[in-house]
Design a protein around this motif. Structure first.
Motif, PDB file in Angstrom:
ATOM      1  N   SER A   1     -14.601  -8.705   1.296  1.00 15.46           N
ATOM      2  CA  SER A   1     -13.758  -7.714   2.306  1.00 15.46           C
ATOM      3  C   SER A   1     -13.603  -6.296   1.180  1.00 15.46           C
ATOM      4  O   SER A   1     -13.500  -6.408   0.016  1.00 15.46           O
ATOM      5  CB  SER A   1     -12.800  -8.277   2.741  1.00 15.46           C
ATOM      6  OG  SER A   1     -12.266  -7.300   3.758  1.00 15.46           O
ATOM      7  N   SER A   2     -13.643  -5.205   2.124  1.00 11.65           N
ATOM      8  CA  SER A   2     -13.403  -4.045   1.512  1.00 11.65           C
ATOM      9  C   SER A   2     -12.200  -3.532   2.181  1.00 11.65           C
ATOM     10  O   SER A   2     -12.019  -3.441   3.454  1.00 11.65           O
ATOM     11  CB  SER A   2     -14.353  -3.082   1.416  1.00 11.65           C
ATOM     12  OG  SER A   2     -15.449  -3.683   0.739  1.00 11.65           O
ATOM     13  N   LEU A   3     -11.104  -2.965   1.590  1.00 14.72           N
ATOM     14  CA  LEU A   3     -10.038  -2.096   1.995  1.00 14.72           C
ATOM     15  C   LEU A   3      -9.876  -0.758   1.652  1.00 14.72           C
ATOM     16  O   LEU A   3      -9.558  -0.714   0.265  1.00 14.72           O
ATOM     17  CB  LEU A   3      -8.807  -3.228   1.865  1.00 14.72           C
ATOM     18  CG  LEU A   3      -7.432  -2.756   2.451  1.00 14.72           C
ATOM     19  CD1 LEU A   3      -7.300  -2.830   4.011  1.00 14.72           C
ATOM     20  CD2 LEU A   3      -6.561  -3.765   1.969  1.00 14.72           C
ATOM     21  N   TYR A   4      -9.850   0.117   2.451  1.00  8.03           N
ATOM     22  CA  TYR A   4      -9.446   1.428   1.856  1.00  8.03           C
ATOM     23  C   TYR A   4      -7.839   1.584   1.991  1.00  8.03           C
ATOM     24  O   TYR A   4      -7.349   1.414   2.973  1.00  8.03           O
ATOM     25  CB  TYR A   4      -9.919   2.781   2.978  1.00  8.03           C
ATOM     26  CG  TYR A   4      -9.697   3.882   2.405  1.00  8.03           C
ATOM     27  CD1 TYR A   4     -10.613   4.428   1.229  1.00  8.03           C
ATOM     28  CD2 TYR A   4      -9.074   4.799   2.929  1.00  8.03           C
ATOM     29  CE1 TYR A   4     -10.272   5.739   0.787  1.00  8.03           C
ATOM     30  CE2 TYR A   4      -8.735   6.362   2.536  1.00  8.03           C
ATOM     31  CZ  TYR A   4      -9.410   6.521   1.469  1.00  8.03           C
ATOM     32  OH  TYR A   4      -9.085   7.721   1.026  1.00  8.03           O
ATOM     33  N   LEU A   5      -7.232   1.840   1.004  1.00  4.44           N
ATOM     34  CA  LEU A   5      -5.866   2.110   0.831  1.00  4.44           C
ATOM     35  C   LEU A   5      -5.403   3.414   1.159  1.00  4.44           C
ATOM     36  O   LEU A   5      -5.811   4.335   1.026  1.00  4.44           O
ATOM     37  CB  LEU A   5      -5.522   2.143  -0.721  1.00  4.44           C
ATOM     38  CG  LEU A   5      -6.094   0.778  -1.625  1.00  4.44           C
ATOM     39  CD1 LEU A   5      -5.861   0.848  -2.714  1.00  4.44           C
ATOM     40  CD2 LEU A   5      -5.249  -0.652  -0.635  1.00  4.44           C
ATOM     41  N   GLN A   6      -4.155   3.232   2.116  1.00  5.04           N
ATOM     42  CA  GLN A   6      -3.673   4.524   2.723  1.00  5.04           C
ATOM     43  C   GLN A   6      -2.980   5.444   1.550  1.00  5.04           C
ATOM     44  O   GLN A   6      -3.092   6.496   1.877  1.00  5.04           O
ATOM     45  CB  GLN A   6      -2.605   4.121   3.662  1.00  5.04           C
ATOM     46  CG  GLN A   6      -3.330   3.467   4.885  1.00  5.04           C
ATOM     47  CD  GLN A   6      -4.326   4.406   5.475  1.00  5.04           C
ATOM     48  OE1 GLN A   6      -3.908   5.539   5.855  1.00  5.04           O
ATOM     49  NE2 GLN A   6      -5.515   3.728   5.931  1.00  5.04           N
TER      50      GLN A   6
ATOM     51  N   ASP B   1       0.746  -1.157  -0.217  1.00  5.78           N
ATOM     52  CA  ASP B   1      -0.214   0.039   0.017  1.00  5.78           C
ATOM     53  C   ASP B   1       0.643   1.361  -0.101  1.00  5.78           C
ATOM     54  O   ASP B   1       1.222   1.764   1.007  1.00  5.78           O
ATOM     55  CB  ASP B   1      -0.899  -0.154   1.324  1.00  5.78           C
ATOM     56  CG  ASP B   1      -1.893   1.196   1.127  1.00  5.78           C
ATOM     57  OD1 ASP B   1      -1.996   1.992   0.005  1.00  5.78           O
ATOM     58  OD2 ASP B   1      -2.694   1.179   2.120  1.00  5.78           O
ATOM     59  N   GLU B   2       1.505   1.532  -1.090  1.00  4.26           N
ATOM     60  CA  GLU B   2       2.149   2.614  -1.410  1.00  4.26           C
ATOM     61  C   GLU B   2       1.605   3.452  -2.842  1.00  4.26           C
ATOM     62  O   GLU B   2       1.305   2.597  -3.638  1.00  4.26           O
ATOM     63  CB  GLU B   2       3.449   2.616  -1.575  1.00  4.26           C
ATOM     64  CG  GLU B   2       4.222   2.012  -0.185  1.00  4.26           C
ATOM     65  CD  GLU B   2       5.639   1.462  -0.433  1.00  4.26           C
ATOM     66  OE1 GLU B   2       6.392   2.111  -1.273  1.00  4.26           O
ATOM     67  OE2 GLU B   2       6.096   0.929   0.529  1.00  4.26           O
ATOM     68  N   ALA B   3       1.788   4.783  -2.840  1.00  5.57           N
ATOM     69  CA  ALA B   3       1.292   5.245  -4.121  1.00  5.57           C
ATOM     70  C   ALA B   3       2.083   4.595  -5.455  1.00  5.57           C
ATOM     71  O   ALA B   3       3.317   4.408  -5.388  1.00  5.57           O
ATOM     72  CB  ALA B   3       1.767   6.721  -4.209  1.00  5.57           C
ATOM     73  N   GLY B   4       1.332   4.280  -6.279  1.00  4.91           N
ATOM     74  CA  GLY B   4       1.508   3.567  -7.679  1.00  4.91           C
ATOM     75  C   GLY B   4       1.882   2.356  -7.395  1.00  4.91           C
ATOM     76  O   GLY B   4       2.510   1.556  -8.506  1.00  4.91           O
ATOM     77  N   GLN B   5       1.784   1.542  -6.550  1.00  4.15           N
ATOM     78  CA  GLN B   5       2.246   0.018  -6.255  1.00  4.15           C
ATOM     79  C   GLN B   5       1.083  -0.871  -6.418  1.00  4.15           C
ATOM     80  O   GLN B   5       1.237  -2.222  -6.462  1.00  4.15           O
ATOM     81  CB  GLN B   5       2.831   0.035  -4.763  1.00  4.15           C
ATOM     82  CG  GLN B   5       4.159   0.653  -4.690  1.00  4.15           C
ATOM     83  CD  GLN B   5       5.425   0.464  -5.625  1.00  4.15           C
ATOM     84  OE1 GLN B   5       5.480  -0.788  -6.044  1.00  4.15           O
ATOM     85  NE2 GLN B   5       6.180   1.241  -5.661  1.00  4.15           N
ATOM     86  N   ILE B   6      -0.247  -0.465  -6.356  1.00  3.01           N
ATOM     87  CA  ILE B   6      -1.295  -1.355  -6.739  1.00  3.01           C
ATOM     88  C   ILE B   6      -2.149  -0.903  -7.787  1.00  3.01           C
ATOM     89  O   ILE B   6      -2.411   0.200  -8.019  1.00  3.01           O
ATOM     90  CB  ILE B   6      -2.136  -1.241  -5.260  1.00  3.01           C
ATOM     91  CG1 ILE B   6      -1.443  -1.569  -3.937  1.00  3.01           C
ATOM     92  CG2 ILE B   6      -3.337  -2.007  -5.219  1.00  3.01           C
ATOM     93  CD1 ILE B   6      -2.038  -1.310  -2.984  1.00  3.01           C
ATOM     94  N   GLU B   7      -2.424  -2.234  -8.645  1.00  2.00           N
ATOM     95  CA  GLU B   7      -2.953  -2.146 -10.175  1.00  2.00           C
ATOM     96  C   GLU B   7      -3.916  -3.232 -10.006  1.00  2.00           C
ATOM     97  O   GLU B   7      -3.302  -4.444  -9.763  1.00  2.00           O
ATOM     98  CB  GLU B   7      -1.912  -1.903 -10.918  1.00  2.00           C
ATOM     99  CG  GLU B   7      -2.180  -1.628 -12.399  1.00  2.00           C
ATOM    100  CD  GLU B   7      -1.330  -1.484 -13.538  1.00  2.00           C
ATOM    101  OE1 GLU B   7      -1.516  -1.068 -14.460  1.00  2.00           O
ATOM    102  OE2 GLU B   7      -0.067  -1.608 -12.999  1.00  2.00           O
TER     103      GLU B   7
END
Length: 166
Positions: free
Chosen positions: A154-159, A68-74
């Motif tokens: 499940s739902s996950l809000y990304l930091q 969970d870092e900017a630009g790491q999840i797609e």
């Protein structure tokens, strides 16, 4: 009826009573064993059913939180199936972990980012018939379809969404 006949009749009655008592004990023991076996089966089925929703979802959530870092999840779509791509840098080189459903199992494939995605090389994580993923406004929704056709979600809000990432 003579005294001897009465004693003999009492002895026969005791024998019948003892036999009936032992038969009742055996029958009740059988009932307890059958009820216990049924309860064990039900508990085992419930635990197996809960495994997917707890362990499978927890594993996926843990992997997402790690990346969970900017630009790491797609989210990708390969052959009409959802693929979650989680990035990370190791010694200055970018790697991707692909998570997807293939042949009745959720699989994971780890490779350098410059290599093409290849689902055949992935390792099975846990059994599932389907994996549906959506990512909108920093909210990742994960749905796993088990062999019984039941959906675990499940739902996950990304930091990273707070920091301007996807």
């Amino acid at each position: 009826m003579s005294a001897q006949e009465r004693v003999k009749t009492r002895g026969e009655m005791r024998g019948v009573f003892i036999f009936a008592l032992l038969a009742a004990f055996a029958l009740l023991s059988l009932v307890v064993v059958l009820v216990g076996a049924r309860s064990y089966r039900m508990i085992n089925d419930t635990a197996e059913h809960a495994y997917l929703s707890r362990t499978g979802l927890s594993y996926l959530i843990g992997k997402v939180r790690t990346a969970d870092e900017a630009g790491q999840i797609e989210l990708l779509s390969e052959d009409g199936k959802d693929v979650l791509a989680l990035g990370q840098s190791i010694d200055g080189e970018r790697y991707l972990t692909y998570i997807y459903c293939r042949e009745g199992a959720v699989c994971e494939y780890f490779a350098r980012a410059n290599l093409a995605y290849s689902p055949e090389y992935g390792e099975k994580i846990f059994e599932a018939e389907g994996l549906n993923l959506t990512l909108e406004n920093g909210l990742l929704q994960i749905e796993i379809l088990d062999a019984d056709g039941e959906t675990h979600a499940s739902s996950l809000y990304l930091q990273a969404a707070k920091e301007g990432g996807k």
